[in-house]
Write a protein that holds these residues in place. Structure first.
Motif, PDB file in Angstrom:
ATOM      1  N   UNK A  56       5.936  22.830   0.566  1.00 37.74           N
ATOM      2  CA  UNK A  56       4.879  23.362   1.425  1.00 37.74           C
ATOM      3  C   UNK A  56       3.522  22.793   1.032  1.00 37.74           C
ATOM      4  N   UNK A  57       3.241  22.759  -0.259  1.00 34.52           N
ATOM      5  CA  UNK A  57       1.957  22.246  -0.724  1.00 34.52           C
ATOM      6  C   UNK A  57       1.738  20.799  -0.338  1.00 34.52           C
ATOM      7  N   UNK A  58       2.769  19.968  -0.471  1.00 34.83           N
ATOM      8  CA  UNK A  58       2.625  18.555  -0.122  1.00 34.83           C
ATOM      9  C   UNK A  58       2.490  18.348   1.382  1.00 34.83           C
ATOM     10  N   UNK A  59       3.228  19.126   2.185  1.00 32.39           N
ATOM     11  CA  UNK A  59       3.108  19.010   3.634  1.00 32.39           C
ATOM     12  C   UNK A  59       1.702  19.391   4.092  1.00 32.39           C
ATOM     13  N   UNK A  60       1.164  20.459   3.526  1.00 31.80           N
ATOM     14  CA  UNK A  60      -0.178  20.896   3.899  1.00 31.80           C
ATOM     15  C   UNK A  60      -1.223  19.855   3.493  1.00 31.80           C
ATOM     16  N   UNK A  61      -1.064  19.295   2.307  1.00 35.45           N
ATOM     17  CA  UNK A  61      -2.001  18.276   1.826  1.00 35.45           C
ATOM     18  C   UNK A  61      -2.046  17.085   2.780  1.00 35.45           C
ATOM     19  N   UNK A  62      -0.875  16.602   3.209  1.00 34.51           N
ATOM     20  CA  UNK A  62      -0.806  15.430   4.086  1.00 34.51           C
ATOM     21  C   UNK A  62      -1.342  15.736   5.488  1.00 34.51           C
ATOM     22  N   UNK A  63      -0.975  16.909   6.016  1.00 35.84           N
ATOM     23  CA  UNK A  63      -1.413  17.261   7.366  1.00 35.84           C
ATOM     24  C   UNK A  63      -2.926  17.445   7.425  1.00 35.84           C
ATOM     25  N   UNK A  64      -3.479  18.135   6.450  1.00 35.57           N
ATOM     26  CA  UNK A  64      -4.921  18.367   6.433  1.00 35.57           C
ATOM     27  C   UNK A  64      -5.698  17.055   6.301  1.00 35.57           C
ATOM     28  N   UNK A  65      -5.219  16.168   5.441  1.00 34.15           N
ATOM     29  CA  UNK A  65      -5.894  14.880   5.264  1.00 34.15           C
ATOM     30  C   UNK A  65      -5.905  14.093   6.576  1.00 34.15           C
ATOM     31  N   UNK A  66      -4.778  14.073   7.289  1.00 37.55           N
ATOM     32  CA  UNK A  66      -4.696  13.322   8.546  1.00 37.55           C
ATOM     33  C   UNK A  66      -5.530  13.967   9.640  1.00 37.55           C
ATOM     34  N   UNK A  67      -5.530  15.288   9.704  1.00 30.58           N
ATOM     35  CA  UNK A  67      -6.301  15.984  10.738  1.00 30.58           C
ATOM     36  C   UNK A  67      -7.794  15.761  10.541  1.00 30.58           C
ATOM     37  N   UNK A  68      -8.249  15.844   9.313  1.00 28.23           N
ATOM     38  CA  UNK A  68      -9.684  15.682   9.047  1.00 28.23           C
ATOM     39  C   UNK A  68     -10.122  14.227   9.234  1.00 28.23           C
ATOM     40  N   UNK A  69      -9.253  13.277   8.877  1.00 27.73           N
ATOM     41  CA  UNK A  69      -9.615  11.862   9.011  1.00 27.73           C
ATOM     42  C   UNK A  69      -9.593  11.399  10.461  1.00 27.73           C
ATOM     43  N   UNK A  70      -8.713  11.977  11.276  1.00 25.90           N
ATOM     44  CA  UNK A  70      -8.546  11.525  12.659  1.00 25.90           C
ATOM     45  C   UNK A  70      -9.314  12.365  13.670  1.00 25.90           C
ATOM     46  N   UNK A  71      -9.657  13.600  13.300  1.00 28.30           N
ATOM     47  CA  UNK A  71     -10.272  14.506  14.255  1.00 28.30           C
ATOM     48  C   UNK A  71      -9.289  15.044  15.279  1.00 28.30           C
ATOM     49  N   UNK A  72      -7.986  14.886  15.003  1.00 29.04           N
ATOM     50  CA  UNK A  72      -6.927  15.343  15.903  1.00 29.04           C
ATOM     51  C   UNK A  72      -5.991  16.294  15.159  1.00 29.04           C
ATOM     52  N   UNK A  73      -5.240  17.133  15.888  1.00 30.10           N
ATOM     53  CA  UNK A  73      -4.198  17.896  15.211  1.00 30.10           C
ATOM     54  C   UNK A  73      -3.226  16.934  14.526  1.00 30.10           C
ATOM     55  N   UNK A  74      -2.694  17.353  13.398  1.00 26.92           N
ATOM     56  CA  UNK A  74      -1.771  16.486  12.667  1.00 26.92           C
ATOM     57  C   UNK A  74      -0.557  17.285  12.211  1.00 26.92           C
ATOM     58  N   UNK A  75       0.577  16.636  12.253  1.00 27.02           N
ATOM     59  CA  UNK A  75       1.827  17.243  11.811  1.00 27.02           C
ATOM     60  C   UNK A  75       2.362  16.424  10.645  1.00 27.02           C
ATOM     61  N   UNK A  76       2.666  17.095   9.559  1.00 18.05           N
ATOM     62  CA  UNK A  76       3.233  16.413   8.391  1.00 18.05           C
ATOM     63  C   UNK A  76       4.478  17.158   7.954  1.00 18.05           C
ATOM     64  N   UNK A  77       5.353  16.424   7.328  1.00 13.89           N
ATOM     65  CA  UNK A  77       6.488  17.104   6.720  1.00 13.89           C
ATOM     66  C   UNK A  77       6.613  16.657   5.276  1.00 13.89           C
ATOM     67  N   UNK A  78       7.183  17.526   4.481  1.00 19.48           N
ATOM     68  CA  UNK A  78       7.624  17.120   3.156  1.00 19.48           C
ATOM     69  C   UNK A  78       9.057  17.589   3.051  1.00 19.48           C
ATOM     70  N   UNK A  79       9.910  16.709   2.664  1.00 16.41           N
ATOM     71  CA  UNK A  79      11.322  17.037   2.662  1.00 16.41           C
ATOM     72  C   UNK A  79      12.000  16.340   1.507  1.00 16.41           C
ATOM     73  N   UNK A  80      13.161  16.821   1.166  1.00 20.49           N
ATOM     74  CA  UNK A  80      13.880  16.192   0.076  1.00 20.49           C
ATOM     75  C   UNK A  80      15.244  16.797  -0.132  1.00 20.49           C
ATOM     76  N   UNK A  81      16.011  16.120  -0.952  1.00 25.10           N
ATOM     77  CA  UNK A  81      17.356  16.537  -1.313  1.00 25.10           C
ATOM     78  C   UNK A  81      17.308  17.242  -2.663  1.00 25.10           C
TER      79      UNK A  81
END
Length: 200
Positions: A56-81
């Motif tokens: 959750x922490x990594x997904x939020x970090x990536x989404x927030x960075x992209x949203x703030x840099x682009x000025x658009x809504x951003x969707x990120x995922x963090x996933x793993x095995x």
């Protein structure tokens, strides 16, 4: 922080990933909702360091960075095995186990070398985070349980798909069609929760 509103038909959405496999998967999942998906790589956005200790922490970090840099809504995922016999590893370090050259064959061998023949329980986790430029976020988690295959099988999918057999199946993710995998995967389950809450 307040929960963000949902997306509207006609919205532009940044997918905060440079992974072509994920881009293809999300493009398929978002089809039909009237959302234009733009990849972070198309916009030249850098990949932030994944410094959090949870999916959750990594997904939020990536989404927030992209949203703030682009000025658009951003969707990120963090996933793993996550592999039970390895104490949940590789977990949030799943991509890092493959190294800078994305050597997932080597990462899969590392898993096989670390587990016993009777200790093959595993699960995939995906957390999706939708973030807006104002800093508002909402996260959704999906999980699918299964086992590690005796050897990699199949040529479809990406990452660890050739060694993961979902519960109730005899095939690995990499032996399934995209439609079959997308119907049951951890990412599809997280996306279903996201879709119910945030899509038109």
């Amino acid at each position: 922080m307040r929960a963000p509103a949902g997306l509207e038909a006609g919205s532009r959405l940044v997918l905060a990933s440079h992974n072509k496999g994920k881009l293809a998967e999300f493009s398929a999942l978002l089809g039909g909702f009237g959302i234009t998906v733009i990849s972070a790589s198309e916009l030249g956005l850098p990949e932030p360091d994944e410094t959090a200790t949870t999916f959750t922490g990594n997904a939020e970090l990536k989404a927030l960075a992209a949203a703030k840099a682009s000025g658009l809504p951003a969707l990120a995922d963090d996933s793993g095995l996550c592999v039970s016999a390895l104490g949940g590893a590789p977990g949030i370090y799943s991509a890092r186990w493959a190294g800078p050259d994305k050597d997932f064959d080597g990462a899969m061998r590392r898993i096989e070398e670390g587990i016993g023949s009777d200790e093959r329980d595993a699960w995939f986790v995906c957390v999706l985070c939708l973030a807006f430029p104002d800093g508002s976020i909402r996260s959704f988690e999906g999980r699918i349980d299964g086992v590690i295959a005796p050897a990699p099988r199949g040529a479809a999918g990406h990452g660890y798909d050739p060694i993961f057999i979902p519960a109730g199946e005899t095939r690995t993710f990499a032996e399934m069609s995209d439609d079959e995998k997308n119907a049951i995967s951890h990412r599809a389950r997280a996306f279903a929760a996201f879709r119910a809450a945030c899509l038109p």
